[in-house]
Every structure is written in C-alpha cells, then in structure tokens.
Design a protein around this motif. Structure first.
Motif, PDB file in Angstrom:
ATOM      1  N   GLU A  20       0.844  -1.188   0.000  1.00  0.00           N
ATOM      2  CA  GLU A  20       0.000   0.000   0.000  1.00  0.00           C
ATOM      3  C   GLU A  20       0.878   1.237   0.000  1.00  0.00           C
ATOM      4  O   GLU A  20       1.856   1.321   0.744  1.00  0.00           O
ATOM      5  N   ARG A  21       0.524   2.209  -0.825  1.00  0.00           N
ATOM      6  CA  ARG A  21       1.252   3.475  -0.904  1.00  0.00           C
ATOM      7  C   ARG A  21       0.458   4.577  -0.218  1.00  0.00           C
ATOM      8  O   ARG A  21      -0.748   4.729  -0.439  1.00  0.00           O
ATOM      9  N   LEU A  22       1.150   5.346   0.640  1.00  0.00           N
ATOM     10  CA  LEU A  22       0.536   6.467   1.335  1.00  0.00           C
ATOM     11  C   LEU A  22       1.280   7.755   1.012  1.00  0.00           C
ATOM     12  O   LEU A  22       2.509   7.765   0.932  1.00  0.00           O
ATOM     13  N   HIS A  23       0.531   8.834   0.825  1.00  0.00           N
ATOM     14  CA  HIS A  23       1.077  10.182   0.753  1.00  0.00           C
ATOM     15  C   HIS A  23       0.364  11.003   1.829  1.00  0.00           C
ATOM     16  O   HIS A  23      -0.816  11.333   1.684  1.00  0.00           O
ATOM     17  N   LEU A  24       1.061  11.270   2.910  1.00  0.00           N
ATOM     18  CA  LEU A  24       0.474  11.961   4.047  1.00  0.00           C
ATOM     19  C   LEU A  24       0.944  13.407   4.073  1.00  0.00           C
ATOM     20  O   LEU A  24       2.150  13.677   4.036  1.00  0.00           O
ATOM     21  N   HIS A  25      -0.004  14.327   4.163  1.00  0.00           N
ATOM     22  CA  HIS A  25       0.303  15.752   4.111  1.00  0.00           C
ATOM     23  C   HIS A  25       0.175  16.350   5.510  1.00  0.00           C
ATOM     24  O   HIS A  25      -0.941  16.498   6.018  1.00  0.00           O
ATOM     25  N   PRO A  26       1.280  16.691   6.149  1.00  0.00           N
ATOM     26  CA  PRO A  26       1.189  17.216   7.524  1.00  0.00           C
ATOM     27  C   PRO A  26       0.389  18.499   7.634  1.00  0.00           C
ATOM     28  O   PRO A  26      -0.221  18.758   8.672  1.00  0.00           O
ATOM     29  N   ILE A  27       0.353  19.281   6.554  1.00  0.00           N
ATOM     30  CA  ILE A  27      -0.386  20.544   6.599  1.00  0.00           C
ATOM     31  C   ILE A  27      -1.882  20.292   6.812  1.00  0.00           C
ATOM     32  O   ILE A  27      -2.586  21.130   7.390  1.00  0.00           O
ATOM     33  N   GLU A  28      -2.381  19.143   6.383  1.00  0.00           N
ATOM     34  CA  GLU A  28      -3.794  18.815   6.561  1.00  0.00           C
ATOM     35  C   GLU A  28      -4.142  18.554   8.027  1.00  0.00           C
ATOM     36  O   GLU A  28      -5.313  18.539   8.399  1.00  0.00           O
ATOM     37  N   TYR A  29      -3.120  18.340   8.857  1.00  0.00           N
ATOM     38  CA  TYR A  29      -3.323  18.083  10.280  1.00  0.00           C
ATOM     39  C   TYR A  29      -2.740  19.214  11.131  1.00  0.00           C
ATOM     40  O   TYR A  29      -2.496  19.026  12.326  1.00  0.00           O
ATOM     41  N   ASP A  30      -2.529  20.363  10.488  1.00  0.00           N
ATOM     42  CA  ASP A  30      -1.955  21.539  11.158  1.00  0.00           C
ATOM     43  C   ASP A  30      -0.585  21.252  11.742  1.00  0.00           C
ATOM     44  O   ASP A  30      -0.208  21.805  12.785  1.00  0.00           O
ATOM     45  N   LEU A  31       0.180  20.386  11.076  1.00  0.00           N
ATOM     46  CA  LEU A  31       1.517  20.031  11.554  1.00  0.00           C
ATOM     47  C   LEU A  31       2.583  20.288  10.495  1.00  0.00           C
ATOM     48  O   LEU A  31       3.724  19.857  10.646  1.00  0.00           O
ATOM     49  N   GLY A  32       2.230  20.988   9.435  1.00  0.00           N
ATOM     50  CA  GLY A  32       3.221  21.336   8.423  1.00  0.00           C
ATOM     51  C   GLY A  32       4.168  22.415   8.927  1.00  0.00           C
ATOM     52  O   GLY A  32       3.887  23.125   9.894  1.00  0.00           O
ATOM     53  N   GLY A  33       5.297  22.532   8.265  1.00  0.00           N
ATOM     54  CA  GLY A  33       6.268  23.542   8.660  1.00  0.00           C
ATOM     55  C   GLY A  33       7.668  23.122   8.279  1.00  0.00           C
ATOM     56  O   GLY A  33       7.870  22.101   7.609  1.00  0.00           O
ATOM     57  N   SER A  34       8.636  23.873   8.708  1.00  0.00           N
ATOM     58  CA  SER A  34      10.032  23.578   8.400  1.00  0.00           C
ATOM     59  C   SER A  34      10.537  22.448   9.299  1.00  0.00           C
ATOM     60  O   SER A  34      10.135  22.334  10.463  1.00  0.00           O
ATOM     61  N   ASP A  35      11.408  21.632   8.750  1.00  0.00           N
ATOM     62  CA  ASP A  35      12.072  20.613   9.548  1.00  0.00           C
ATOM     63  C   ASP A  35      13.144  21.283  10.410  1.00  0.00           C
ATOM     64  O   ASP A  35      13.888  22.145   9.940  1.00  0.00           O
ATOM     65  N   VAL A  36      13.228  20.890  11.657  1.00  0.00           N
ATOM     66  CA  VAL A  36      14.135  21.527  12.608  1.00  0.00           C
ATOM     67  C   VAL A  36      15.578  21.205  12.247  1.00  0.00           C
ATOM     68  O   VAL A  36      15.941  20.034  12.061  1.00  0.00           O
ATOM     69  N   SER A  37      16.408  22.232  12.155  1.00  0.00           N
ATOM     70  CA  SER A  37      17.815  22.048  11.821  1.00  0.00           C
ATOM     71  C   SER A  37      18.597  21.536  13.033  1.00  0.00           C
ATOM     72  O   SER A  37      18.274  21.856  14.180  1.00  0.00           O
ATOM     73  N   LEU A  38      19.624  20.745  12.751  1.00  0.00           N
ATOM     74  CA  LEU A  38      20.537  20.274  13.786  1.00  0.00           C
ATOM     75  C   LEU A  38      21.722  21.246  13.835  1.00  0.00           C
ATOM     76  O   LEU A  38      22.737  21.032  13.194  1.00  0.00           O
ATOM     77  N   GLU A  39      21.537  22.323  14.583  1.00  0.00           N
ATOM     78  CA  GLU A  39      22.541  23.389  14.589  1.00  0.00           C
ATOM     79  C   GLU A  39      23.708  23.075  15.512  1.00  0.00           C
ATOM     80  O   GLU A  39      24.860  23.412  15.213  1.00  0.00           O
ATOM     81  N   SER A  40      23.443  22.489  16.657  1.00  0.00           N
ATOM     82  CA  SER A  40      24.505  22.040  17.556  1.00  0.00           C
ATOM     83  C   SER A  40      23.997  20.831  18.313  1.00  0.00           C
ATOM     84  O   SER A  40      22.823  20.775  18.694  1.00  0.00           O
ATOM     85  N   GLU A  41      24.858  19.871  18.552  1.00  0.00           N
ATOM     86  CA  GLU A  41      24.420  18.653  19.223  1.00  0.00           C
ATOM     87  C   GLU A  41      24.043  18.898  20.681  1.00  0.00           C
ATOM     88  O   GLU A  41      23.016  18.371  21.139  1.00  0.00           O
ATOM     89  N   PRO A  42      24.800  19.668  21.459  1.00  0.00           N
ATOM     90  CA  PRO A  42      24.353  19.951  22.833  1.00  0.00           C
ATOM     91  C   PRO A  42      23.004  20.676  22.863  1.00  0.00           C
ATOM     92  O   PRO A  42      22.150  20.374  23.707  1.00  0.00           O
ATOM     93  N   GLY A  43      22.814  21.623  21.944  1.00  0.00           N
ATOM     94  CA  GLY A  43      21.534  22.327  21.880  1.00  0.00           C
ATOM     95  C   GLY A  43      20.405  21.405  21.519  1.00  0.00           C
ATOM     96  O   GLY A  43      19.278  21.537  22.044  1.00  0.00           O
ATOM     97  N   TYR A  44      20.668  20.452  20.629  1.00  0.00           N
ATOM     98  CA  TYR A  44      19.642  19.489  20.251  1.00  0.00           C
ATOM     99  C   TYR A  44      19.262  18.605  21.429  1.00  0.00           C
ATOM    100  O   TYR A  44      18.072  18.368  21.680  1.00  0.00           O
ATOM    101  N   ILE A  45      20.246  18.087  22.167  1.00  0.00           N
ATOM    102  CA  ILE A  45      19.961  17.232  23.313  1.00  0.00           C
ATOM    103  C   ILE A  45      19.109  17.974  24.344  1.00  0.00           C
ATOM    104  O   ILE A  45      18.160  17.427  24.914  1.00  0.00           O
TER     105      ILE A  45
END
Length: 355
Positions: free
Chosen positions: A267-292
């Motif tokens: 089965e093939r799925l295409h899920l659109h996060p914007i349809e669930y009010d969850l669309g947006g930019s993917d969070v950048s990994l700017e620093s590992e300590p900051g990410y943790i």
C-alpha cells in the motif's frame, strides 16, 4: 598458501561486479552471501574488500544481492534473543544525522509507552558522514545501552518494550569493515543493507528509511526474498525513518504491524502534515548539545520547535502499529502522552534499568 587460496576464491566476485557495464555480471543471492561472509571473516584481502566495495557501489547492487548480504550477517552476528511479541525495528543510517534534528528516539519511546516493543540499532561515529548516531542521543538522555549484554537487552524489550543493539559489542566482524568507508570516501552498498538489517531473532515489523526512490525497490525485492511479512518504507529525513514536515510523507506499507500479518499487500501512502496543522520547516541540527537540551525539553512535555515533528511521527507510528484506529487518533494520543510526561517517565525507567 591458505591466504592465497582464499584470496583466489574471492577474486571471481570482484571480476563479476567490476568488469564494467558491458561484461559485468550481478551476483546471485548465494554468491553475494558468500562474498559478504568472506569479507566479514577477513578471508578476502584488504585490497580485495576495497575493490569489491567500490566496484559494487559503481555498478549499483540489486535486491537479490542485498538479500544475500543480509543472509551472511544473519549467520555471523550475535543477535538479540527473541521475545513473544512482534517487535518494531527502526532502521536508520549508521552514519547518523548532520542537518536535521532526529525524532527517532522520541518515536521509539512513544511506541514503548503504548506497549509496542521497539528496537533501534547502530554504531558509533561512522564515515562518510560522521553524523550524530543514535547511541549518542540515547546517552545524551542518560541511557547507556553499551553496558548491557544481549540477555539484558532482550529482557529490556520484554519488560520495558524498548532496547538498542550496539554493533561494536555484538557484531565486531561488521565493525571492522567501517574503516573501508573512510578510506574509500563513499558509502558502500552495505550502508543500504544496514537499513534492512534486523539484529534480532524474532518476528519483526521492519521500518526502513531511504532517500532515493530506487532504494525502495531494492528494499521490496530483498525483503520479499527473505520472506519478511511486515515492513514499512519511509522517504525520511536524511534517509532515516523520520517523517518530514516540510513536504508530504511518502510511505510504503506491506503487511499488518499488529495481529494477523498473513496475506500481506503493498500500500502506498502520501500523508500531508499541513492537513493536520503540523506542516512547517524541519528543525535544523545546529549544535548537538543544543539538540539534546531541546530533546529533553520535548520529552518532558514542554512545547519546543521539535514538538510538532514528535507528534507527527509518533502519531503515524501509533496508527501504523495498530495502537490507534486512525491517524488523527494517533496524533491525539501522541500529543497527550508528550504533554503528560509519559515519555520522560519511560526515560527514567530505562535509566534505572541500565544502571
């Protein structure tokens, strides 16, 4: 003389994959398993291993060959003992993440909270990417899986619904091939194989992340040959099983991840996060300590830039694994479990267990 004989035995595999587009040949599943077995046991010489890996990368592996590689790993690795339940295995690139903030650990924790046994696996810092590996993320949360033997790791799956397989401890034969990645400067085909690798002896729901669409076809061929009755493919962030928020999630599903998984269908799925009010930019990994720090805050239930991605991913996997009857129900459950601190309670439970 013995080494010379063994090296001559490996030479036909190099000749097959390294003869160019006109005279080159693909390996059968059996020959691929033999080739991988000889590389793992160092029966092939270093020169031969390097030549084979780069030639096979240029030629591009087939699903049958990757199935053979996996067969060889099954024979030589020390896998985790099986438990009674179906285990969801999240397959992610061993060379880690360098651009986007991972949510794989949140997904694993959230599945465990709702009673779905989940296994992640990997190694340490690995070429060619040298990105942040999963083991570093777990250790950043105070959970050091490297201290446990296989029985304790399997017991964690049974009692706490979560565990991690650390390759250097249990599959040193595969770990000795890591140096070739650095020396070659390119990912060899075994990096694709790792996405399908299941270091566990029981029944699994396997999740494989990928970047390039042809890789998904390799997954399907190899896993069908290996009679894997339940798997999910995800065109994820940096080849991981993390669903993106910046674009539709492209997902393939084969078999049921709960209950009777006979007679599976694709089965093939295409899920659109914007349809669930969850669309947006993917969070950048700017620093590992900051990410943790952000990861800890998210798991505690604070609203952070990572929270929408955590809800989007965990909600989908709760649905896929049969915990929730719909994607919307999965998203609601994910949001509630995060805000109520249930994932942090699971982290504290694991910290106590590994001490």
């Amino acid at each position: 003389m013995a080494l010379v004989t063994m090296s001559y035995n490996f030479r036909p595999f190099i000749q097959a994959v390294g003869s160019g587009p006109h005279t080159g040949k693909n390996l059968s599943r059996e020959d691929a398993a033999q080739a991988m077995g000889m590389m793992l046991s160092s029966d092939a010489t270093p020169a031969q291993i390097g030549a084979f890996l780069i030639a096979h990368r240029i030629q591009r592996p087939r699903g049958e060959e990757l199935a053979g590689f996996l067969d060889a790993c099954d024979r030589q690795a020390q896998k985790l003992p099986a438990i009674e339940e179906l285990v969801t295995v999240l397959g992610c690139p061993y060379d880690g993440r360098s651009r986007t903030a991972p949510v794989t650990v949140i997904t694993a924790l959230g599945l465990a909270v709702d009673g779905v046994p989940c296994l992640t696996h990997g190694s340490g810092r690995m070429p060619t990417k040298y990105g942040m590996p999963l083991i570093d993320i777990w250790q950043g949360l105070g959970v050091d899986w490297t201290k446990l033997d296989r029985d304790r790791l399997s017991q964690s799956l049974r009692q706490h619904q979560l565990s991690f397989y650390y390759q250097p401890n249990f599959f040193p034969a595969a770990e000795q091939l890591v140096a070739y990645r650095d020396q070659l400067g390119k990912r060899p085909p075994i990096a694709t194989m790792e996405l399908m690798w299941t270091p566990y002896d029981g029944k699994v729901h396997l999740v494989c992340g990928f970047v390039h669409p042809p890789t998904e076809g390799l997954f399907q061929t190899a896993l069908n040959l290996r009679q894997q009755t339940c798997f999910t493919t995800v065109k994820g962030l940096e080849g991981s099983c993390d669903l993106p928020r910046s674009r539709p999630a492209i997902i393939g599903q084969y078999g049921q991840a709960q209950g009777d998984n006979h007679n599976p269908e694709w089965e093939r799925l295409h899920l659109h996060p914007i349809e669930y009010d969850l669309g947006g930019s993917d969070v950048s990994l700017e620093s590992e300590p900051g990410y943790i720090e952000m990861l800890q805050q998210t798991i505690r239930g604070d609203n952070t830039p990572l929270t929408p991605a955590a809800i989007w991913n965990l909600g989908f996997y709760l649905w896929r694994c049969g915990v929730s009857g719909s994607l919307q129900q999965g998203l609601t459950t994910a949001e509630q479990n995060l805000s109520q601190g249930r994932l942090m309670a699971k982290v504290q439970e694991l910290r106590h267990y590994v001490c």
